[in-house]
Design a protein around this motif. Structure first.
Motif, short mmCIF file in Angstrom:
data_model
loop_
_atom_site.label_atom_id
_atom_site.label_comp_id
_atom_site.label_asym_id
_atom_site.label_seq_id
_atom_site.Cartn_x
_atom_site.Cartn_y
_atom_site.Cartn_z
N VAL A 291 0.85 -1.20 0.00
CA VAL A 291 0.00 0.00 0.00
C VAL A 291 0.88 1.25 0.00
O VAL A 291 0.57 2.24 -0.68
N GLY A 292 1.98 1.22 0.75
CA GLY A 292 2.90 2.37 0.77
C GLY A 292 3.48 2.66 -0.59
O GLY A 292 3.55 3.82 -1.02
N ILE A 293 3.89 1.60 -1.30
CA ILE A 293 4.42 1.80 -2.66
C ILE A 293 3.32 2.31 -3.58
O ILE A 293 3.56 3.17 -4.44
N GLY A 294 2.10 1.80 -3.39
CA GLY A 294 0.97 2.28 -4.20
C GLY A 294 0.72 3.77 -4.01
O GLY A 294 0.45 4.49 -4.98
N ILE A 295 0.83 4.24 -2.77
CA ILE A 295 0.66 5.67 -2.50
C ILE A 295 1.78 6.47 -3.16
O ILE A 295 1.55 7.55 -3.72
N GLY A 296 3.00 5.94 -3.11
CA GLY A 296 4.12 6.63 -3.77
C GLY A 296 3.91 6.74 -5.27
O GLY A 296 4.17 7.79 -5.87
N LEU A 297 3.45 5.67 -5.90
CA LEU A 297 3.16 5.70 -7.34
C LEU A 297 2.04 6.70 -7.65
O LEU A 297 2.08 7.38 -8.68
N LEU A 298 1.06 6.78 -6.75
CA LEU A 298 -0.03 7.73 -6.96
C LEU A 298 0.50 9.16 -6.94
O LEU A 298 0.10 10.00 -7.76
N ASP A 314 -7.59 13.38 -1.68
CA ASP A 314 -8.11 13.72 -0.36
C ASP A 314 -7.36 12.87 0.66
O ASP A 314 -7.55 11.65 0.72
N THR A 315 -6.49 13.49 1.44
CA THR A 315 -5.62 12.75 2.36
C THR A 315 -6.41 11.89 3.33
O THR A 315 -6.07 10.72 3.57
N MET A 316 -7.47 12.45 3.88
CA MET A 316 -8.28 11.70 4.85
C MET A 316 -8.93 10.49 4.20
O MET A 316 -8.91 9.38 4.75
N LEU A 317 -9.50 10.69 3.01
CA LEU A 317 -10.18 9.60 2.32
C LEU A 317 -9.19 8.51 1.90
O LEU A 317 -9.46 7.31 2.07
N LEU A 318 -8.03 8.92 1.38
CA LEU A 318 -7.03 7.94 0.99
C LEU A 318 -6.51 7.15 2.19
O LEU A 318 -6.24 5.95 2.09
N SER A 319 -6.38 7.83 3.33
CA SER A 319 -5.94 7.13 4.54
C SER A 319 -6.97 6.09 4.98
O SER A 319 -6.61 4.97 5.38
#
Length: 352
Positions: A291-298, A314-319
């Motif tokens: 998931v961390g790598i996925g966020i980095g790619l995003l 949206d940081t809250m929604l993505l979290s």
């Protein structure tokens, strides 16, 4: 956790496939979420900025601002310090010098009243021939200082300022005077109709043929808004559910492959709870890394996306979604639980 991490490092190739699966699924879910959020915001930011929570509209408009007409007699009956007039019209703006055309909206308002937008560049209009534009017009070839025509008219309107995050029905909004709105929509400013009356309080004794709705109801009735958001949310929910199945199957297969090893561990006196804890630690580590790598790619994708694509993180929604993906992955690990609980050390070792 020590046992889980040691096994992952010892069998890197085996667990790399699981991490890649996490990365691909999480990246797709995050990207769809960004598109859904961006598209939803582009439908509604101009409405979100309205200071009041109630809107008076014509009843026949079926809660659709694009179809609403409120007459002077009707809004005079509810006029007070808590109300403000709003005129809306869908238009095509064009720069005659460059032939750049843009689908957009006019919001006619009292530019010194409650609905006055915040200026981020330039100034507010002071004449009927001036407009304030959402800064997203710059993505489409228009800029502050341009003179534009509206709906093919000969009258030119000067963009004297820019504001931010003021879009309606996915297109930018031009703010201008009520007189200009009426001139463009009705062909003359003497027709004093508006589209709606915004209010900070709930009204009583509504004028005939009108209704009062909340801002949320108005947003939900923007054409296509509910269908778009529901479709994206269904896709995102399905992807999170697929995560449970895929990770559950992966871990179950890996568990079957390690039955003999688990049998040896049980024969050595290692408790079943320790083996189960190692399994879920493995899933947690793999999920967090993936998931961390996925966020980095995003984040990298967002940097390279054209401004015209309706994408918003949206940081809250993505979290929340990242947490849901990790939780569903752990739930998927339950598929392997029964197999581990019923391991017979002698049978497992002998079978190998």
């Amino acid at each position: 956790m020590f046992l889980a991490s040691k096994e992952i490092l010892h069998n890197k190739a085996r667990y790399l496939l699981v991490v890649v699966t996490f990365v691909l699924i999480s990246y797709l879910v995050f990207f769809l979420t960004g598109l859904a959020t961006g598209l939803a915001r582009n439908n509604r930011t101009a409405i979100d900025a309205l200071p009041g929570n109630y809107v008076l509209m014509s009843k026949y408009a079926n809660k659709n601002l694009l179809s609403s007409v409120v007459t002077e007699d009707q809004y005079d009956q509810v006029a007070s310090k808590d109300t403000a007039l709003l005129g809306q019209m869908t238009i095509v703006a064009e720069n005659p010098k460059t032939n750049k055309k843009l689908n957009s909206n006019i919001f006619g308002i009292n530019l010194q009243g409650k609905l006055k937008p915040t200026v981020t560049s330039g100034r507010l209009p002071t004449k009927n021939s001036e407009v304030l534009a959402d800064d997203s017009v710059t993505y489409y070839g228009l800029k502050r200082g341009d003179r534009i025509t509206l709906n093919g008219s000969n009258q030119k309107y000067h963009i004297v300022g820019l504001t931010h995050d003021r879009r309606f029905a996915t297109v930018p909004v031009f703010y201008t005077t009520l007189a200009t709105f009426r001139q463009v929509k009705y062909g003359q400013s003497r027709v004093h109709n508006v589209s709606a009356v915004v209010s900070t309080r709930k009204m009583t004794d509504l004028p005939k043929h009108t209704e009062q709705i909340t801002r949320a109801t108005l947003i939900n009735n923007i054409p296509g808004y509910t269908a778009q958001t529901s479709t994206f949310m269904l896709m995102i929910g399905a992807m999170i559910g697929i995560t449970l199945l895929i990770i559950g199957i992966f871990m179950y297969i890996l568990t079957i492959q390690k039955v003999a090893m688990y049998g040896v561990m049980r024969a050595q006196g290692i408790r079943t709870s320790a083996i189960i804890a190692a399994l879920f630690w493995q899933i947690l580590i793999l999920a967090v890394v993936g998931v961390g790598i996925g966020i980095g790619l995003l984040a990298l994708t967002e940097v390279g996306l054209p401004k015209t694509i309706p994408f918003y993180s949206d940081t809250m929604l993505l979290s929340m979604i990242a947490g849901a993906l990790i939780v569903m992955s752990l739930v998927g690990g339950l598929f392997s639980l029964r197999r581990i609980l019923h391991i017979d050390p002698l049978e497992a070792i002998g079978g190998e």
